[in-house]
Motif scaffolding. Structure first.
Motif, PDB file in Angstrom:
ATOM      1  N   ASP A 265       8.971   8.841  -1.193  1.00 50.12           N
ATOM      2  CA  ASP A 265       8.649   7.607  -1.918  1.00 50.12           C
ATOM      3  C   ASP A 265       8.859   6.373  -1.021  1.00 50.12           C
ATOM      4  OD1 ASP A 265       8.182   9.243  -4.048  1.00 50.12           O
ATOM      5  OD2 ASP A 265      10.172   8.920  -4.960  1.00 50.12           O
ATOM      6  N   ASP A 266       9.908   6.428  -0.217  1.00 55.75           N
ATOM      7  CA  ASP A 266      10.158   5.301   0.697  1.00 55.75           C
ATOM      8  C   ASP A 266       9.058   5.191   1.744  1.00 55.75           C
ATOM      9  OD1 ASP A 266      12.489   4.758  -0.682  1.00 55.75           O
ATOM     10  OD2 ASP A 266      13.727   6.005   0.653  1.00 55.75           O
ATOM     11  N   TRP A 267       8.586   6.350   2.222  1.00 53.59           N
ATOM     12  CA  TRP A 267       7.513   6.312   3.226  1.00 53.59           C
ATOM     13  C   TRP A 267       6.229   5.725   2.637  1.00 53.59           C
ATOM     14  CZ3 TRP A 267       8.403   6.170   8.020  1.00 53.59           C
ATOM     15  CH2 TRP A 267       9.409   6.918   8.631  1.00 53.59           C
ATOM     16  N   GLU A 268       5.934   6.022   1.388  1.00 49.96           N
ATOM     17  CA  GLU A 268       4.747   5.451   0.757  1.00 49.96           C
ATOM     18  C   GLU A 268       4.883   3.931   0.624  1.00 49.96           C
ATOM     19  OE1 GLU A 268       1.953   6.825   0.016  1.00 49.96           O
ATOM     20  OE2 GLU A 268       2.597   8.816   0.686  1.00 49.96           O
ATOM     21  N   ARG A 269       6.068   3.500   0.246  1.00 48.62           N
ATOM     22  CA  ARG A 269       6.281   2.053   0.144  1.00 48.62           C
ATOM     23  C   ARG A 269       6.186   1.380   1.513  1.00 48.62           C
ATOM     24  NH1 ARG A 269      10.729  -0.637   1.013  1.00 48.62           N
ATOM     25  NH2 ARG A 269      11.980   1.294   0.996  1.00 48.62           N
ATOM     26  N   ILE A 270       6.780   1.994   2.549  1.00 50.94           N
ATOM     27  CA  ILE A 270       6.715   1.437   3.911  1.00 50.94           C
ATOM     28  C   ILE A 270       5.274   1.410   4.409  1.00 50.94           C
ATOM     29  CG2 ILE A 270       7.423   1.832   6.299  1.00 50.94           C
ATOM     30  CD1 ILE A 270      10.032   3.029   5.165  1.00 50.94           C
ATOM     31  N   LYS A 271       4.494   2.478   4.088  1.00 51.18           N
ATOM     32  CA  LYS A 271       3.098   2.533   4.510  1.00 51.18           C
ATOM     33  C   LYS A 271       2.277   1.423   3.859  1.00 51.18           C
ATOM     34  CE  LYS A 271      -0.842   5.713   4.648  1.00 51.18           C
ATOM     35  NZ  LYS A 271      -1.321   7.061   4.304  1.00 51.18           N
ATOM     36  N   SER A 272       2.520   1.163   2.578  1.00 48.21           N
ATOM     37  CA  SER A 272       1.806   0.091   1.886  1.00 48.21           C
ATOM     38  C   SER A 272       2.147  -1.275   2.477  1.00 48.21           C
ATOM     39  CB  SER A 272       2.129   0.137   0.390  1.00 48.21           C
ATOM     40  OG  SER A 272       3.523  -0.097   0.186  1.00 48.21           O
ATOM     41  N   GLN A 273       3.402  -1.457   2.880  1.00 51.33           N
ATOM     42  CA  GLN A 273       3.778  -2.722   3.540  1.00 51.33           C
ATOM     43  C   GLN A 273       3.035  -2.906   4.865  1.00 51.33           C
ATOM     44  OE1 GLN A 273       8.021  -2.767   3.965  1.00 51.33           O
ATOM     45  NE2 GLN A 273       8.425  -2.995   1.744  1.00 51.33           N
ATOM     46  N   GLY A 274       2.924  -1.813   5.636  1.00 52.92           N
ATOM     47  CA  GLY A 274       2.203  -1.912   6.896  1.00 52.92           C
ATOM     48  C   GLY A 274       0.730  -2.196   6.692  1.00 52.92           C
ATOM     49  N   ILE A 275       0.109  -1.578   5.645  1.00 48.24           N
ATOM     50  CA  ILE A 275      -1.312  -1.829   5.376  1.00 48.24           C
ATOM     51  C   ILE A 275      -1.522  -3.259   4.903  1.00 48.24           C
ATOM     52  CG2 ILE A 275      -3.243  -1.158   3.892  1.00 48.24           C
ATOM     53  CD1 ILE A 275      -2.135   1.710   3.976  1.00 48.24           C
TER      54      ILE A 275
END
Length: 350
Positions: A265-275
């Motif tokens: 879940d944290d990786w999905e949130r971090i990925k959305s921040q990068g996008i």
């Protein structure tokens, strides 16, 4: 006939006497004394003075230094032509009142303040003489001029004959000028010392001087503090280094304890921040990154360079990040940091 002969003899005798008188006058006043009797050996008019006498004269010379007197106070003997009335002459010498008027005129013309008209040098403390025509010369220069010209006439106005008086105006001017310079130097020295002492206690109004004033005061306080501490500087600096190294070790241990591996879940949130950041260039090689949404097929994965997502939401090429970690030469006791934000990270391959 006898009367004519007696008259002619008287006239010839009178003419002979007049010619002799004129020749005597020319010989004594006009011709150079060296040409009168060259076969006679001349003796010096200056006699050698014993050493003891010279010392006594120098010791009491100050008493007569400022005394003014007339050279040749008695008039020279009259020549035969002057006695016979053939040539005019001055019978009376100048009085003190007349010398006073002559000196006043010389002072008004600033004769002593200007250089000598013969040698063109300053008078300074050398002996000087004033003529009855109010002109001033070095005594030695005037004597040399008289010997060279063979006649007693002024070197400027050509007045003859003249009277000579020894004066000391130039020496007084030189002493006054030297005393003025000495007083100016001493007053300047006293003023500079007073200003230095005054500037140490009073803050100036100028901005730059005020800043320099406070810097000087702070430096004095610092020096006095170091002077009264009586500590070993090398030991003090070594203690500071040891405390810094121990502090670094403590912070590194805390970072290793705090940083944990993110969940899915944290990786999905971090990925959305990068996008959402919208940066699609690798900060290391400055080339384009592959969009994670477009990397769906296996063909696109093989065709594009793999992208790595860090736990701080920054994106890099996999090969660029590995090269950076290798180049940075991280030690085993410290974790790698992000090239952009310098924070420790965990990475995930997209």
């Amino acid at each position: 006939m006898a009367v004519l002969k007696t008259l002619k003899s008287k006239a010839s005798n009178e003419l002979m006497i007049n010619s002799v008188a004129f020749q005597d006058h020319i010989t004594k006043t006009v011709l150079h004394p060296d040409y009168l009797c060259p076969w006679i050996k001349k003796t010096s008019k200056y006699t050698k003075v014993p050493r003891k006498t010279r010392q006594k004269v120098l010791q009491r010379g100050d008493e007569h230094e400022e005394r003014e007197y007339v050279l040749e106070p008695h008039p020279p003997p009259l020549t035969l032509a002057q006695r016979m009335g053939l040539i005019a002459f001055h019978k009376e010498r100048l009085t003190e009142d007349e010398w006073t008027r002559v000196k006043k005129r010389s002072v008004q013309q600033e004769e002593s303040a200007n250089p000598c008209s013969i040698c063109r040098e300053e008078f300074r403390l050398q002996p000087q003489v004033m003529l009855s025509c109010s002109h001033v010369f070095h005594r030695a220069c005037l004597e040399a001029f008289e010997r060279f010209s063979g006649r007693k006439c002024c070197a400027i106005c050509r007045k003859e004959p003249y009277e000579t008086r020894v004066i000391h105006d130039a020496a007084r001017l030189v002493r006054h000028k030297c005393a003025t310079r000495i007083q100016a130097c001493w007053r300047g020295y006293r003023t500079r010392k007073w200003y230095q002492k005054f500037s140490k206690n009073i803050c100036p109004q100028d901005k730059k001087l005020r800043r320099k004033f406070f810097e000087t005061k702070l430096q004095e306080l610092n020096d006095s503090f170091v002077r009264y501490c009586h500590t070993n500087t090398e030991a003090f600096l070594s203690d500071i280094d040891r405390s810094l190294s121990s502090s670094r070790r403590v912070f590194q241990q805390l970072e290793r304890m705090v940083v944990s591996k993110p969940r899915e879940d944290d990786w999905e949130r971090i990925k959305s921040q990068g996008i959402q950041r919208g940066v699609w260039e690798c900060p290391i090689c400055l080339t384009a990154l592959s969009n994670p949404d477009q990397m769906a097929t296996d063909e696109s994965k093989h065709r594009c360079r793999r992208t790595v997502l860090l736990s701080c939401s920054h994106l890099f090429h996999q090969l660029c990040l590995e090269a950076f970690e290798t180049f940075s030469s991280f030690t085993a006791h410290s974790r790698p940091t992000c090239p952009l934000c310098r924070s420790t990270y965990n990475k995930k391959l997209l």
